[in-house]
Design a protein around this motif. Structure first.
Motif, PDB file in Angstrom:
ATOM      1  N   LEU A   1       0.812  -1.217   0.000  1.00 18.69           N
ATOM      2  CA  LEU A   1       0.000   0.000   0.000  1.00 18.69           C
ATOM      3  C   LEU A   1       0.845   1.268   0.000  1.00 18.69           C
ATOM      4  CD1 LEU A   1      -2.826  -0.884   2.573  1.00 18.69           C
ATOM      5  CD2 LEU A   1      -3.116  -0.470   0.117  1.00 18.69           C
ATOM      6  N   CYS A   2       2.033   1.192   0.596  1.00 17.06           N
ATOM      7  CA  CYS A   2       2.840   2.399   0.813  1.00 17.06           C
ATOM      8  C   CYS A   2       4.017   2.485  -0.151  1.00 17.06           C
ATOM      9  CB  CYS A   2       3.347   2.438   2.258  1.00 17.06           C
ATOM     10  SG  CYS A   2       2.045   2.368   3.493  1.00 17.06           S
ATOM     11  N   MET A   3       3.787   2.194  -1.407  1.00 14.28           N
ATOM     12  CA  MET A   3       4.882   2.267  -2.370  1.00 14.28           C
ATOM     13  C   MET A   3       4.490   3.001  -3.652  1.00 14.28           C
ATOM     14  SD  MET A   3       4.930  -1.646  -3.896  1.00 14.28           S
ATOM     15  CE  MET A   3       6.186  -1.196  -5.093  1.00 14.28           C
ATOM     16  N   TRP A   4       3.314   3.613  -3.697  1.00 16.28           N
ATOM     17  CA  TRP A   4       2.840   4.201  -4.948  1.00 16.28           C
ATOM     18  C   TRP A   4       2.877   5.722  -4.956  1.00 16.28           C
ATOM     19  CZ3 TRP A   4       2.724   0.410  -8.217  1.00 16.28           C
ATOM     20  CH2 TRP A   4       2.396  -0.864  -7.776  1.00 16.28           C
ATOM     21  N   GLY A   5       2.889   6.352  -3.804  1.00 15.71           N
ATOM     22  CA  GLY A   5       2.856   7.803  -3.768  1.00 15.71           C
ATOM     23  C   GLY A   5       4.184   8.405  -3.351  1.00 15.71           C
ATOM     24  N   SER A   6       4.130   9.672  -2.989  1.00 19.02           N
ATOM     25  CA  SER A   6       5.330  10.338  -2.499  1.00 19.02           C
ATOM     26  C   SER A   6       5.659   9.836  -1.098  1.00 19.02           C
ATOM     27  CB  SER A   6       5.111  11.855  -2.478  1.00 19.02           C
ATOM     28  OG  SER A   6       4.050  12.200  -1.598  1.00 19.02           O
ATOM     29  N   THR A   7       6.789  10.284  -0.559  1.00 19.66           N
ATOM     30  CA  THR A   7       7.225   9.818   0.757  1.00 19.66           C
ATOM     31  C   THR A   7       6.222  10.188   1.839  1.00 19.66           C
ATOM     32  OG1 THR A   7       9.524  10.041   0.060  1.00 19.66           O
ATOM     33  CG2 THR A   7       9.094   9.904   2.430  1.00 19.66           C
ATOM     34  N   LEU A   8       5.775  11.443   1.847  1.00 27.20           N
ATOM     35  CA  LEU A   8       4.809  11.866   2.849  1.00 27.20           C
ATOM     36  C   LEU A   8       3.465  11.174   2.662  1.00 27.20           C
ATOM     37  CD1 LEU A   8       5.501  15.703   3.152  1.00 27.20           C
ATOM     38  CD2 LEU A   8       6.029  13.919   4.820  1.00 27.20           C
ATOM     39  N   ALA A   9       3.048  10.984   1.412  1.00 26.81           N
ATOM     40  CA  ALA A   9       1.772  10.303   1.163  1.00 26.81           C
ATOM     41  C   ALA A   9       1.820   8.855   1.637  1.00 26.81           C
ATOM     42  CB  ALA A   9       1.428  10.370  -0.321  1.00 26.81           C
ATOM     43  N   ASN A  10       2.933   8.175   1.382  1.00 26.79           N
ATOM     44  CA  ASN A  10       3.083   6.795   1.845  1.00 26.79           C
ATOM     45  C   ASN A  10       3.062   6.718   3.370  1.00 26.79           C
ATOM     46  OD1 ASN A  10       3.255   5.864  -0.780  1.00 26.79           O
ATOM     47  ND2 ASN A  10       5.494   5.953  -0.823  1.00 26.79           N
ATOM     48  N   ALA A  11       3.712   7.691   4.021  1.00 26.26           N
ATOM     49  CA  ALA A  11       3.701   7.716   5.484  1.00 26.26           C
ATOM     50  C   ALA A  11       2.297   7.954   6.020  1.00 26.26           C
ATOM     51  CB  ALA A  11       4.653   8.803   5.992  1.00 26.26           C
ATOM     52  N   ALA A  12       1.529   8.816   5.358  1.00 28.05           N
ATOM     53  CA  ALA A  12       0.156   9.076   5.791  1.00 28.05           C
ATOM     54  C   ALA A  12      -0.734   7.855   5.584  1.00 28.05           C
ATOM     55  CB  ALA A  12      -0.408  10.277   5.040  1.00 28.05           C
ATOM     56  N   ILE A  13      -0.536   7.135   4.494  1.00 26.52           N
ATOM     57  CA  ILE A  13      -1.320   5.920   4.258  1.00 26.52           C
ATOM     58  C   ILE A  13      -1.006   4.874   5.318  1.00 26.52           C
ATOM     59  CG2 ILE A  13      -1.665   4.009   2.648  1.00 26.52           C
ATOM     60  CD1 ILE A  13      -1.194   5.966   0.366  1.00 26.52           C
ATOM     61  N   PHE A  14       0.270   4.730   5.654  1.00 30.27           N
ATOM     62  CA  PHE A  14       0.644   3.773   6.684  1.00 30.27           C
ATOM     63  C   PHE A  14       0.025   4.152   8.034  1.00 30.27           C
ATOM     64  CE2 PHE A  14       3.531   2.301  10.050  1.00 30.27           C
ATOM     65  CZ  PHE A  14       3.508   0.935   9.801  1.00 30.27           C
ATOM     66  N   ALA A  15       0.070   5.447   8.363  1.00 26.24           N
ATOM     67  CA  ALA A  15      -0.533   5.896   9.617  1.00 26.24           C
ATOM     68  C   ALA A  15      -2.041   5.654   9.635  1.00 26.24           C
ATOM     69  CB  ALA A  15      -0.241   7.377   9.844  1.00 26.24           C
ATOM     70  N   LEU A  16      -2.676   5.707   8.468  1.00 31.22           N
ATOM     71  CA  LEU A  16      -4.116   5.505   8.383  1.00 31.22           C
ATOM     72  C   LEU A  16      -4.498   4.051   8.680  1.00 31.22           C
ATOM     73  CD1 LEU A  16      -6.885   6.748   7.639  1.00 31.22           C
ATOM     74  CD2 LEU A  16      -6.410   6.119   5.257  1.00 31.22           C
ATOM     75  N   VAL A  17      -3.726   3.100   8.160  1.00 27.90           N
ATOM     76  CA  VAL A  17      -4.069   1.682   8.341  1.00 27.90           C
ATOM     77  C   VAL A  17      -3.351   1.053   9.525  1.00 27.90           C
ATOM     78  CG1 VAL A  17      -4.529   1.433   5.877  1.00 27.90           C
ATOM     79  CG2 VAL A  17      -2.245   0.897   6.756  1.00 27.90           C
ATOM     80  N   PHE A  18      -2.408   1.767  10.118  1.00 23.44           N
ATOM     81  CA  PHE A  18      -1.586   1.212  11.183  1.00 23.44           C
ATOM     82  C   PHE A  18      -2.402   0.718  12.380  1.00 23.44           C
ATOM     83  CE2 PHE A  18       1.698   2.092  14.652  1.00 23.44           C
ATOM     84  CZ  PHE A  18       2.304   0.857  14.479  1.00 23.44           C
ATOM     85  N   PRO A  19      -3.367   1.482  12.908  1.00 22.02           N
ATOM     86  CA  PRO A  19      -4.143   0.974  14.048  1.00 22.02           C
ATOM     87  C   PRO A  19      -4.878  -0.325  13.747  1.00 22.02           C
ATOM     88  CG  PRO A  19      -4.467   3.338  13.781  1.00 22.02           C
ATOM     89  CD  PRO A  19      -3.747   2.875  12.567  1.00 22.02           C
ATOM     90  N   SER A  20      -5.344  -0.492  12.529  1.00 18.39           N
ATOM     91  CA  SER A  20      -6.044  -1.729  12.174  1.00 18.39           C
ATOM     92  C   SER A  20      -5.110  -2.923  12.222  1.00 18.39           C
ATOM     93  CB  SER A  20      -6.660  -1.598  10.779  1.00 18.39           C
ATOM     94  OG  SER A  20      -7.601  -0.536  10.726  1.00 18.39           O
ATOM     95  N   TYR A  21      -3.880  -2.743  11.758  1.00 21.30           N
ATOM     96  CA  TYR A  21      -2.932  -3.850  11.773  1.00 21.30           C
ATOM     97  C   TYR A  21      -2.423  -4.142  13.178  1.00 21.30           C
ATOM     98  CZ  TYR A  21      -2.912  -4.301   6.744  1.00 21.30           C
ATOM     99  OH  TYR A  21      -3.289  -4.557   5.452  1.00 21.30           O
ATOM    100  N   ILE A  22      -2.463  -3.165  14.061  1.00 26.69           N
ATOM    101  CA  ILE A  22      -2.155  -3.439  15.465  1.00 26.69           C
ATOM    102  C   ILE A  22      -3.199  -4.382  16.049  1.00 26.69           C
ATOM    103  CG2 ILE A  22      -2.047  -2.405  17.761  1.00 26.69           C
ATOM    104  CD1 ILE A  22      -0.718  -0.003  16.556  1.00 26.69           C
ATOM    105  N   LEU A  23      -4.476  -4.126  15.732  1.00 28.47           N
ATOM    106  CA  LEU A  23      -5.529  -5.014  16.199  1.00 28.47           C
ATOM    107  C   LEU A  23      -5.369  -6.418  15.630  1.00 28.47           C
ATOM    108  CD1 LEU A  23      -8.645  -2.651  15.952  1.00 28.47           C
ATOM    109  CD2 LEU A  23      -7.313  -3.241  17.986  1.00 28.47           C
ATOM    110  N   MET A  24      -4.986  -6.528  14.365  1.00 30.90           N
ATOM    111  CA  MET A  24      -4.742  -7.854  13.787  1.00 30.90           C
ATOM    112  C   MET A  24      -3.566  -8.537  14.458  1.00 30.90           C
ATOM    113  SD  MET A  24      -5.209  -7.064   9.721  1.00 30.90           S
ATOM    114  CE  MET A  24      -6.440  -5.926   9.121  1.00 30.90           C
ATOM    115  N   ALA A  25      -2.532  -7.756  14.812  1.00 31.53           N
ATOM    116  CA  ALA A  25      -1.335  -8.345  15.428  1.00 31.53           C
ATOM    117  C   ALA A  25      -1.633  -8.933  16.796  1.00 31.53           C
ATOM    118  CB  ALA A  25      -0.232  -7.291  15.528  1.00 31.53           C
ATOM    119  N   THR A  26      -2.550  -8.303  17.545  1.00 29.78           N
ATOM    120  CA  THR A  26      -2.868  -8.825  18.873  1.00 29.78           C
ATOM    121  C   THR A  26      -3.606 -10.150  18.798  1.00 29.78           C
ATOM    122  OG1 THR A  26      -4.917  -7.522  18.920  1.00 29.78           O
ATOM    123  CG2 THR A  26      -2.952  -6.526  19.895  1.00 29.78           C
ATOM    124  N   ARG A  27      -4.202 -10.464  17.662  1.00 32.05           N
ATOM    125  CA  ARG A  27      -4.910 -11.746  17.497  1.00 32.05           C
ATOM    126  C   ARG A  27      -4.113 -12.726  16.645  1.00 32.05           C
ATOM    127  NH1 ARG A  27      -7.048  -9.056  20.756  1.00 32.05           N
ATOM    128  NH2 ARG A  27      -9.283  -8.869  21.212  1.00 32.05           N
TER     129      ARG A  27
END
Length: 379
Positions: free
Chosen positions: A239-265
């Protein structure tokens, strides 16, 4: 006489049984079986990183998680929209402008709006993600499974040092990922693979910290299950390889909490990297496929140099600068990431209030050198 001599020697039937060298030699899985197990680990990691049903269930059933997720999503949407506005509207419009003010409108937009928004987003996302991870962990394992947070002055300062170290590690990981991209031919692929492992590490890091795992234990756990964590980090890296550096960082921050929830399970595999088949008889992986890949060795090497540069005034790593309170450690050679772990755990900085030096008598068992006159007086 002869019978007595004969009976004095033990019979061959009562000879002690010694294991043959062949039976003590470790057994290994075939190369094909080991490769198949690693491919299954990649598939399981990818599957665990696609459990959006877990995210939906936790968000709908828990008010605390839902509130923090909503705040994180709204803030990251604002951040991503601001970055997209800069990349797709301001920069193209200002590219052909003649006036200096018009040419630099994108620069003013970044300084006055974008950088403050991104900075605030990083801080608030870290806070909200920590709360999301702790709440999800509590729902899964209970509050007793969490590590007790420090409540003393020294513990609070150690937590600050730990947070500062993690910030340095994030920076060095990003620098390493960009550096790999400049390698001819294989660079982009190596950078993408490394980014998969970095994303996985930070998705699971909150849970590991909640459990009280040290830095070395966290890195060893990931490096010994490199196939699984590659699969788990594959979606976020893609997901984080198609835009600019800041855009990729923002996309990662957007989905990051969801993947934390997946990691706990999630349940990283294999449970035992040195016996990946799980059989009662230990069968090591094939020697042609590594058990552990030192993924973060370059990162920890860079961090060690940064730590040594910061602590350039300290003669002994881990010693307190106040003379009477200096805790001397053995001067054996430190391995890679030892300095890093001590900083991350808060041991290599003066984390206690400076106290006045007081003379304390030698404790029992301490060697005391006496002169000949003193020995005669004691005798």
């Amino acid at each position: 006489m002869s019978s007595n001599v004969y009976n004095s020697f033990p019979s061959s039937n009562h000879a002690p049984a010694h294991p043959s060298p062949r039976s003590t030699y470790p057994t290994f899985l075939p190369f094909a079986d080991t490769a198949l197990l690693q491919l299954k680990a990649v598939a399981n990691g990818l599957w665990h990183a696609s459990r959006w049903d877990i995210v939906a269930s936790l968000v709908m059933n828990d008010a605390e998680i839902r509130s923090n997720m909503l705040k994180s999503v709204l803030l990251n949407v604002v951040s991503l929209s601001s970055i997209s506005f800069l990349d797709h509207l301001l920069v193209p419009l200002a590219a052909d402008q003649q006036k200096w003010l018009h040419r630099n409108v994108g620069w003013f937009y970044q300084v006055l709006w974008l950088f403050p928004v991104v900075g605030v987003s990083l801080y608030l996302n870290s806070t909200w993600c920590t709360m999301i991870a702790k709440r999800s962990f509590t729902l899964q394992y209970g509050s007793r499974a969490q590590a007790v947070p420090p409540s003393t002055y020294a513990g609070i300062l150690n937590s600050i040092a730990s947070s500062a170290y993690r910030a340095i590690m994030i920076l060095t990981s990003v620098v390493m990922s960009f550096s790999l991209g400049y390698i001819p031919l294989a660079g982009p692929v190596a950078s993408f693979i490394f980014l998969c492992w970095v994303d996985s590490y930070y998705c699971f890091e909150f849970m590991w910290i909640t459990r009280g795992h040290s830095l070395t234990r966290r890195l060893r756990h990931l490096e010994e299950r490199w196939a699984y964590y590659f699969g788990f980090g594959l979606p976020t890296a893609a997901l984080c390889m198609w835009g600019s550096t800041l855009a990729n960082a923002a996309i990662f921050a957007l989905v990051f909490p969801s993947y934390i929830l997946m990691a706990t399970r999630a349940r990283p595999e294999p449970l035992d990297p040195y016996n990946p088949s799980g059989s009662d008889t230990i069968r090591h992986p094939s020697p042609f496929i590594p058990i552990r890949i030192p993924i973060f060795a370059p990162v920890t090497f860079l961090n060690d140099w940064i730590i040594r540069f910061i602590n350039v005034g300290s003669k002994i790593p881990g010693a307190l600068s106040s003379g009477g309170n200096a805790q001397h450690r053995p001067t054996h050679r430190r391995t890679v990431s030892d300095d890093a772990e001590s900083i991350e755990e808060g041991d290599a900085n003066p984390m206690k209030p400076v106290q006045t030096r007081t003379h304390t008598p030698p404790t029992r068992g301490t060697r005391v050198h006496l002169s000949a006159t003193d020995r005669r007086k004691r005798e």
